[in-house]
Enzyme design. Sequence first.
Site, PDB file in Angstrom:
ATOM      1  CG  ASN A   1      -1.701   1.197   1.445  1.00 39.47           C
ATOM      2  OD1 ASN A   1      -1.996   2.075   0.368  1.00 39.47           O
ATOM      3  ND2 ASN A   1      -2.567   1.347   2.473  1.00 39.47           N
ATOM      4  CD1 TRP A   2       3.820   1.091  -2.833  1.00 35.47           C
ATOM      5  CD2 TRP A   2       3.985   2.247  -4.610  1.00 35.47           C
ATOM      6  NE1 TRP A   2       4.717   0.395  -3.727  1.00 35.47           N
ATOM      7  CE2 TRP A   2       4.817   1.225  -4.820  1.00 35.47           C
ATOM      8  CE3 TRP A   2       3.878   3.136  -5.822  1.00 35.47           C
ATOM      9  CZ2 TRP A   2       5.343   0.882  -6.074  1.00 35.47           C
ATOM     10  CZ3 TRP A   2       4.255   2.890  -7.115  1.00 35.47           C
ATOM     11  CH2 TRP A   2       5.301   2.047  -7.027  1.00 35.47           C
ATOM     12  CE  LYS A   3      -0.442   3.512   4.581  1.00 30.89           C
ATOM     13  NZ  LYS A   3      -0.364   3.725   6.155  1.00 30.89           N
TER      14      LYS A   3
ATOM     15  CG  HIS B   1      -6.182   1.798   4.705  1.00 32.97           C
ATOM     16  ND1 HIS B   1      -5.695   2.868   5.608  1.00 32.97           N
ATOM     17  CD2 HIS B   1      -5.053   0.925   4.918  1.00 32.97           C
ATOM     18  CE1 HIS B   1      -4.662   2.656   6.023  1.00 32.97           C
ATOM     19  NE2 HIS B   1      -4.143   1.519   5.536  1.00 32.97           N
TER      20      HIS B   1
ATOM     21  CD  GLU C   1      -3.279   5.677   6.489  1.00 34.85           C
ATOM     22  OE1 GLU C   1      -3.385   5.490   5.217  1.00 34.85           O
ATOM     23  OE2 GLU C   1      -2.378   5.201   7.008  1.00 34.85           O
TER      24      GLU C   1
ATOM     25  CD  GLU D   1      -3.570  -2.596   7.551  1.00 38.88           C
ATOM     26  OE1 GLU D   1      -2.663  -2.615   7.029  1.00 38.88           O
ATOM     27  OE2 GLU D   1      -4.464  -1.487   7.217  1.00 38.88           O
TER      28      GLU D   1
ATOM     29  N   GLY E   1       1.122   2.714  10.835  1.00 38.99           N
ATOM     30  CA  GLY E   1       1.976   4.137  10.374  1.00 38.99           C
ATOM     31  C   GLY E   1       3.146   4.609  11.339  1.00 38.99           C
TER      32      GLY E   1
ATOM     33  CB  SER F   1       4.354  -1.448  12.445  1.00 41.67           C
ATOM     34  OG  SER F   1       3.722  -0.246  12.678  1.00 41.67           O
TER      35      SER F   1
ATOM     36  N   GLY G   1       2.891  -0.939   4.445  1.00 44.74           N
ATOM     37  CA  GLY G   1       2.761   0.413   4.305  1.00 44.74           C
ATOM     38  C   GLY G   1       4.102   0.756   3.682  1.00 44.74           C
TER      39      GLY G   1
HETATM   40  P1  PGA Z   1       2.395   0.677   7.802  1.00 43.18           P
HETATM   41  O1  PGA Z   1       1.070   0.675   7.059  1.00 43.18           O
HETATM   42  O2  PGA Z   1       3.064  -0.701   7.410  1.00 43.18           O
HETATM   43  O3  PGA Z   1       3.240   1.763   7.457  1.00 43.18           O
HETATM   44  O4  PGA Z   1       1.956   0.734   9.116  1.00 43.18           O
HETATM   45  C1  PGA Z   1       0.271  -0.251   6.894  1.00 43.18           C
HETATM   46  C2  PGA Z   1      -1.171   0.021   6.245  1.00 43.18           C
HETATM   47  O5  PGA Z   1      -1.535   1.197   6.405  1.00 43.18           O
HETATM   48  O6  PGA Z   1      -1.655  -0.528   5.485  1.00 43.18           O
END
Ligand code: PGA
Length: 254
Positions: A8-10, A95, A97, A165, A171, A213, A234
């Site tokens: 997930n490149w966000k 997600h 976010e 998650e 994050g 993470s 992420g």
């Molecule tokens: P992260 O993000 O690996 O940076 O914690 C994971 C995600 O939001 O899918």
Amino acid sequence: MKKLIVANWKLNPESLREAKEILAPVKRAAARFGKVETVICPPAVFLLAQGQLKKPQGLSLGGQDAFWEPTGAFTGQISAVMLRKAGAKYVILGHSERRAFGDSDEVINWKVKAALRAGLKIILCVGETARDHEGHYLKVIKHQLEQNLKQISRGYFQDIIIAYEPVWAIGAAAKSSDTPDAFHQQSIYIRKVLSAMAGKEQAMRTSILYGGSVNVKNAEAFLREGAADGLLVGRASLRPDHFIQILKIANAVA
Ligand code: PGA
């Protein structure tokens, strides 16, 4: 069974040039890892360019979100149908976010239905914002699953993947990931909830990923001790060297 490793490149990177720099080594590596299905979810503006590239077997693209209407007067939105036609095979929905930006459980349910209709595989994210010792957080997970997958016929469940998650583990601000052991418990619980919705057999077959993470150090433990069917990655997915290492680990565990 093949492990599913989702990047997930966000909201990264800033340019198509940089996106290609991340993707190129991952693409070369993914071709070597036959026991892994690698899914890259870049921002939608990069999807079209990457969707048209020749991809090795075992590497697919995904969207990070999708609007529920296929076309129309919806400024700023991108539909599931568009993602599919741009080369995506998967889409991340729900997600945390996106939930924080206001996607309710009902909206996520509309998106899930639209994306399934468009022929995409869904990576549905669920997870609590805080964990309590009494186990109330399990109700949060159950509620999300039941509401987000409401009125979806059983036949579609084969196209649904669950990513557990815990929000507190996601994050740069997260203090730690979950533990493989706790993830294993949650995945048993998730299968129990799914089983009431889609039958035991399907619930046992549904892939359940861990996210939050994930890094080179903890990936193996989640896949082995946690018995995760895959990982949603992420930050570490933006570092090709780290992400390729995670793919290598998954290939060895599968
Ligand atoms: P992260 O993000 O690996 O940076 O914690 C994971 C995600 O939001 O899918």
